[in-house]
Design a protein around this motif. Sequence first.
Motif, PDB file in Angstrom:
ATOM      1  N   LEU A  33       1.814   1.953  -3.551  1.00 51.17           N
ATOM      2  CA  LEU A  33       0.653   2.501  -4.252  1.00 51.17           C
ATOM      3  C   LEU A  33       0.517   3.994  -3.940  1.00 51.17           C
ATOM      4  O   LEU A  33       0.336   4.830  -4.835  1.00 51.17           O
ATOM      5  N   ALA A  34       0.645   4.324  -2.665  1.00 54.47           N
ATOM      6  CA  ALA A  34       0.526   5.719  -2.241  1.00 54.47           C
ATOM      7  C   ALA A  34       1.678   6.566  -2.783  1.00 54.47           C
ATOM      8  O   ALA A  34       1.507   7.762  -3.064  1.00 54.47           O
ATOM      9  N   SER A  67     -10.374   5.823  -0.617  1.00 48.97           N
ATOM     10  CA  SER A  67     -10.093   4.962   0.532  1.00 48.97           C
ATOM     11  C   SER A  67      -9.450   5.826   1.612  1.00 48.97           C
ATOM     12  O   SER A  67      -8.423   6.460   1.385  1.00 48.97           O
ATOM     13  N   THR A  82      -1.131   8.500   1.297  1.00 50.42           N
ATOM     14  CA  THR A  82      -0.651   9.384   0.230  1.00 50.42           C
ATOM     15  C   THR A  82      -0.177  10.707   0.808  1.00 50.42           C
ATOM     16  O   THR A  82       0.921  11.197   0.490  1.00 50.42           O
ATOM     17  N   ALA A 106      -1.909   2.163  -8.896  1.00 52.69           N
ATOM     18  CA  ALA A 106      -1.548   3.573  -8.732  1.00 52.69           C
ATOM     19  C   ALA A 106      -1.591   4.335 -10.051  1.00 52.69           C
ATOM     20  O   ALA A 106      -1.280   5.516 -10.098  1.00 52.69           O
ATOM     21  N   SER A 118       0.831  -2.944  -7.160  1.00 51.01           N
ATOM     22  CA  SER A 118       0.914  -1.622  -6.547  1.00 51.01           C
ATOM     23  C   SER A 118       1.005  -0.544  -7.616  1.00 51.01           C
ATOM     24  O   SER A 118       0.300   0.476  -7.556  1.00 51.01           O
ATOM     25  N   TYR A 171      -7.758   5.041   4.113  1.00 54.10           N
ATOM     26  CA  TYR A 171      -6.410   4.562   4.415  1.00 54.10           C
ATOM     27  C   TYR A 171      -5.413   5.011   3.349  1.00 54.10           C
ATOM     28  O   TYR A 171      -4.357   5.579   3.661  1.00 54.10           O
ATOM     29  N   ILE A 172      -5.740   4.782   2.071  1.00 58.63           N
ATOM     30  CA  ILE A 172      -4.817   5.134   0.999  1.00 58.63           C
ATOM     31  C   ILE A 172      -4.643   6.639   0.893  1.00 58.63           C
ATOM     32  O   ILE A 172      -3.533   7.144   0.673  1.00 58.63           O
ATOM     33  N   ALA A 210      -8.169   2.964  -5.789  1.00 59.61           N
ATOM     34  CA  ALA A 210      -7.972   3.221  -4.358  1.00 59.61           C
ATOM     35  C   ALA A 210      -8.434   4.615  -3.957  1.00 59.61           C
ATOM     36  O   ALA A 210      -8.466   4.941  -2.769  1.00 59.61           O
ATOM     37  N   PHE A 254       0.816  -1.207   0.000  1.00 56.48           N
ATOM     38  CA  PHE A 254       0.000   0.000   0.000  1.00 56.48           C
ATOM     39  C   PHE A 254       0.856   1.267   0.000  1.00 56.48           C
ATOM     40  O   PHE A 254       0.464   2.290  -0.554  1.00 56.48           O
TER      41      PHE A 254
END
Length: 610
Positions: free
Chosen positions: A266-267, A374, A381, A326, A322, A376-377, A371, A263
């Motif tokens: 991804l961020a 989200s 970020t 993204a 990921s 969380y994401i 994402a 994650f």
Amino acid sequence: MAEKREKLFDMFSPVSPEEWRAKAEVDLKGADFEKKMVWRTDEGFSVQPLYRGVDIKDFKTIDSLPSEYPYVRGTRTNNDWQTRQNIDAADVKEANAKALDVLNKGITSLGFKMGENFDLDTLLEGIYTDVAQVNFIVCPMQVVEFAKALVAYLEKKGTADKFVGSIDFNPYKATFKKGKKFPEDMVKVAAELLKVVAPVKGLRVLSVNSEMLCNAGAYIYQELGYALSWGNEWMAQLTEAGFTADEVAKRIKFNMGVSTVYFMELAKFRAARMLWAQIVKQYGPACDCSCKMVVNATTSRYSQTMFDAYVNMLRSQTQAMSAALASVDEITVTPFDAPYKKSDEFSERIARNQQLLLKEESHLDKVVDPAGGSYYIEQLTMSLAEVAWKLFLETEDKGGFKAAVENFDVTNAINASANARFDKVAKRREQLLGTNQFPNFTEVSEGKKALTCCCGCTCEPEEGAPLLNGKRLASQFEELRQATEDAANTPVVFMLTIGNLAMRLARAQFSDNFFGCAGYKLIDNNGFNTVEEGVEAAIAAKADVVVLCSSDAEYPELIPGAIKALDGRAEFVLAGPETDEFKEMGVTNFINVRTNVLSTLKAFNAKLLK
């Protein structure tokens, strides 16, 4: 139906963050909430176990759409990324045949690692350069010469206006890998390069190769922070040289790595686009489109292993996911066998298919920024953006990226992170499946030898200059295991299991995994009635190491008898806590979750290998 749905949700009363935490603390039964539930990242910020809408309500980017400035949600309205494969083009005829083959197998972006032969007529024969994306990795000293040849070729073919691709101009490579400065004025070379490629609008020639930092062991925030500073160096130097912000920004390509923290990676790409857009904006571009970051994401070599190498497929698969989720522009999957050999047809096919599975079966190319929204994401970020931005500003305050590289500040910072990660792996605080945790006990190298880092340069390193780390995270454990395999004898470790069934089984399994990391021969047992019986069985098995596996409560009774029965005929190890009580009984070797696995096994190798 709508009325029933409304009543259903009315049954659940709102729960405040304070109420949720209070309930969680009750369920923890006195355990510290911060220690048990909060993840303290290597990036310098903490991650909570739960996020809610209130946590992101002040974020200014959550209402933006994909392809809208500042591009945190992507620079396109689709997620159909380019599927890239790199090809060694030292032999241009062979490279051409291979390129034509893989283009028919799902590849849409080619990366040619050029040698000294710039015969583009042969290399690109049959390749539609107005359709397929083509990238070139060239020696920095030859980049202008190559650019002239490429522009001439595209103009001859009539595809200059439709071509999309890049030439990798990375003047910092020599400093990172050899400790030497680029021998020419890099700004002058870059300026000439921009003039040469002016007829080909889709050709990016100013590289930001933070993939090098990722593969050297950089933390995620370091790769991001330094990548931004690297890109800003191009912007600052070349706008001062007389180019417009649009002319420079549209020629920059980011080649970034993807590590194993799913994650966070991804961020990282979402934060990268957002921050880069804001940097370019400060130079006053005529169009916001110049603020778009173009990224090729390459799965990490640093996290790959030589032993249990097929696990590398799992690593690169999650890393590619990921990057895909993204919404990066291009993905290169590193073949699973890269740590120990030049990739072959099989490993390259697997690498291609890993991306094709994400597209054709998982349909990740059908949704842009899945994402987005989200809690969380979005929080990751912004948190990552904050710490990376801090590093960016610190680098700029010290004179910018060029100065930081030539003063070896970047090299030293990345190497410090790599060393910290090596230490964590040695203590199993960072795990590598199949290497420092759950190794394949019976695996042998079968002639495999770890490849040394190769930067593509022929010059010798500058004496005394710090060089960017070139070792993979698993390298020290692999050297340990290779030493065991090369020895005349393989140490035998015998599990003397006795007493409490649950504890002896758990500690025997722990000990198997512990000594298996060194490639020792392991002998497990169902249990013995007495330690004397176990010791005699160990000696009969020609054990070099005897590990007593039982419960802490039973150890005071078992240890004296075991040491006496063994009488120095093998190394005695206690699978349990290192206490003064046990030391006074004569125990000198302990293994437990706090033990430095690597240093302990090195010490055993020094004693046991002949």
